[in-house]
Motif scaffolding. Structure first.
Motif, PDB file in Angstrom:
ATOM      1  N   HIS A 245      24.003  35.095 103.651  1.00 28.31           N
ATOM      2  CA  HIS A 245      24.939  35.787 102.995  1.00 28.31           C
ATOM      3  C   HIS A 245      25.185  34.826 101.548  1.00 28.31           C
ATOM      4  CE1 HIS A 245      26.193  37.189 106.925  1.00 28.31           C
ATOM      5  NE2 HIS A 245      26.863  38.363 106.186  1.00 28.31           N
TER       6      HIS A 245
ATOM      7  N   SER B 170      27.758  34.374  98.093  1.00 31.49           N
ATOM      8  CA  SER B 170      29.058  34.704  97.795  1.00 31.49           C
ATOM      9  C   SER B 170      29.519  34.020  96.446  1.00 31.49           C
ATOM     10  CB  SER B 170      30.244  34.159  98.639  1.00 31.49           C
ATOM     11  OG  SER B 170      30.164  32.890  98.957  1.00 31.49           O
TER      12      SER B 170
ATOM     13  N   THR C  30      35.440  35.670  96.215  1.00 30.39           N
ATOM     14  CA  THR C  30      34.902  37.245  96.658  1.00 30.39           C
ATOM     15  C   THR C  30      34.430  37.155  98.111  1.00 30.39           C
ATOM     16  OG1 THR C  30      32.682  36.628  95.928  1.00 30.39           O
ATOM     17  CG2 THR C  30      34.114  37.753  94.151  1.00 30.39           C
ATOM     18  N   GLU C  31      34.061  38.270  98.652  1.00 29.25           N
ATOM     19  CA  GLU C  31      33.867  38.153 100.076  1.00 29.25           C
ATOM     20  C   GLU C  31      32.292  37.992  99.947  1.00 29.25           C
ATOM     21  OE1 GLU C  31      35.098  38.422 102.854  1.00 29.25           O
ATOM     22  OE2 GLU C  31      37.234  38.293 101.871  1.00 29.25           O
ATOM     23  N   PRO C  32      31.541  37.401 101.280  1.00 29.40           N
ATOM     24  CA  PRO C  32      30.243  37.451 101.250  1.00 29.40           C
ATOM     25  C   PRO C  32      29.292  38.295 101.300  1.00 29.40           C
ATOM     26  CG  PRO C  32      31.506  35.672 102.583  1.00 29.40           C
ATOM     27  CD  PRO C  32      32.383  36.548 102.014  1.00 29.40           C
ATOM     28  N   VAL C  33      28.267  38.561 100.753  1.00 32.76           N
ATOM     29  CA  VAL C  33      27.526  39.780 101.042  1.00 32.76           C
ATOM     30  C   VAL C  33      26.010  39.440 101.523  1.00 32.76           C
ATOM     31  CG1 VAL C  33      26.440  41.591  99.674  1.00 32.76           C
ATOM     32  CG2 VAL C  33      28.663  40.637  98.874  1.00 32.76           C
TER      33      VAL C  33
ATOM     34  N   GLN D 169      26.643  31.122  92.310  1.00 34.98           N
ATOM     35  CA  GLN D 169      26.742  31.466  93.714  1.00 34.98           C
ATOM     36  C   GLN D 169      26.598  30.653  94.602  1.00 34.98           C
ATOM     37  OE1 GLN D 169      23.689  34.963  93.170  1.00 34.98           O
ATOM     38  NE2 GLN D 169      25.414  36.347  92.681  1.00 34.98           N
TER      39      GLN D 169
END
Length: 321
Positions: free
Chosen positions: A42, A44, A48-51, A63
């Motif tokens: 992930h 992030s 913010t939320e992890p992607v 990031q």
């Protein structure tokens, strides 16, 4: 026509100089491409939320990348490559916190193996809460967990700086340095937003934060020595007395080696005589190792008896005089 040709040549040379200057001033961009992804990872940004990360995705400054269990991936940045192992967290600092001539990666957990292109001056840096590794070009591994922080160099030379104590030195290929992170008090293990220690280098309440050195890159802390011990040993080796001492020790090692061979050969010969003498009565060939052992014990007993006997005779003679 000659004037036009000269102008074209001048423009071509100027363009080449500009490109070369750009490559020199900015050896690598801040973008890293994800390659060879196996598992789940992930990315992030603060707040913010992890992607989930996809192969071919580009990581930018600011990031943070986190890999899950049983996950491996490769980050590529031109001629620079980072192999990221499972359960690893690393981040790319914001552009405002970096310099054009220095690429920085911040690691707070896990293991990464780096292959960095060679340049004349230091241009790449790995920052951890405990160690900073600065390189001109090399291959090395940085590992970090709750107990140990370690830098192992596979090729080239890496300058390792201690973030807690005031020490820095070069680590060569085949060598490693380790810090016992578990020995530090919980008060020292406070991270700032950059992943570095808050507040100076006060270690009065902490355990030993000195780096230890491993000559062959072993993982066993028992086989390591302190950096100062290594430096003292190397200075002694370089001194005239050290060179003479090494020559004498090497000669003694050769003599002891030859004596050991002679002793082993003699013991084997005696063992063979014992087996040959007893073979008409009992088959002892399968018990060669056991007999060899007892021959050694007997030899030690004989030598010890001779030493004690000679010592006793010397004492008696000395007292009479």
């Amino acid at each position: 026509m000659k004037t036009l040709f000269a102008i074209c040549v001048a423009l071509f040379l100027s363009l080449g100089a500009v490109v070369q200057a750009q490559e020199t001033s900015n050896p690598a961009s801040d973008a890293w491409e994800v390659q060879k992804l196996s598992g789940v990872a992930h990315v992030s940004v603060a707040g913010t939320e992890p992607v989930a990360v996809q192969s071919g995705q580009v990581l930018l400054a600011g990031q943070t990348l986190t890999t899950g269990p049983r996950t491996r991936l490769m980050l590529s940045n031109g001629k620079q490559h980072i192999q990221v192992s499972s359960n690893t967290t690393l981040s790319l600092p914001p552009e405002a916190e970096t310099k054009p001539d220095m690429t920085v990666v911040r690691q707070t957990r896990g293991t990464i193996t780096l292959s960095i292109d060679k340049q004349q001056s230091p241009h790449f840096k790995v920052e951890t809460p405990y160690l900073v590794a600065v390189v001109k070009g090399t291959e090395f591994t940085v590992s970090l967990d709750d107990e140990w922080a370690k830098v192992r160099v596979h090729e080239g030379v890496v300058e390792v700086k201690n973030q807690v104590e005031d020490e820095a030195f070069d680590v060569k290929a085949g060598e490693a340095v380790t810090m016992n992170v578990a020995s530090l008090s919980s008060g020292m293990a406070v991270l700032s937003d950059k992943g570095l220690f808050k507040g100076g280098n006060d270690t009065s309440q902490a355990g030993s934060a000195r780096l230890t050195f491993s000559a062959r890159g072993e993982d066993s802390p028992e086989e390591m020595e302190t950096v100062r011990q290594r430096q003292d040993r190397e200075r002694w080796r370089a001194s005239p007395i050290g060179r003479v001492g090494l020559t004498i020790s090497d000669g003694l090692a050769i003599v002891v080696g030859y004596l050991g061979e002679i002793i082993n050969t003699s013991i084997g010969w005696v063992t063979g005589l014992v087996i040959a003498a007893m073979s008409p009565f009992i088959d002892l060939n399968a018990q060669f190792a056991g007999i060899n052992y007892w021959v050694r014990v007997a030899l030690v007993g004989v030598v010890a008896g001779l030493i004690l006997g000679l010592g006793s005779l010397y004492l008696v003679f000395f007292r009479r005089r």
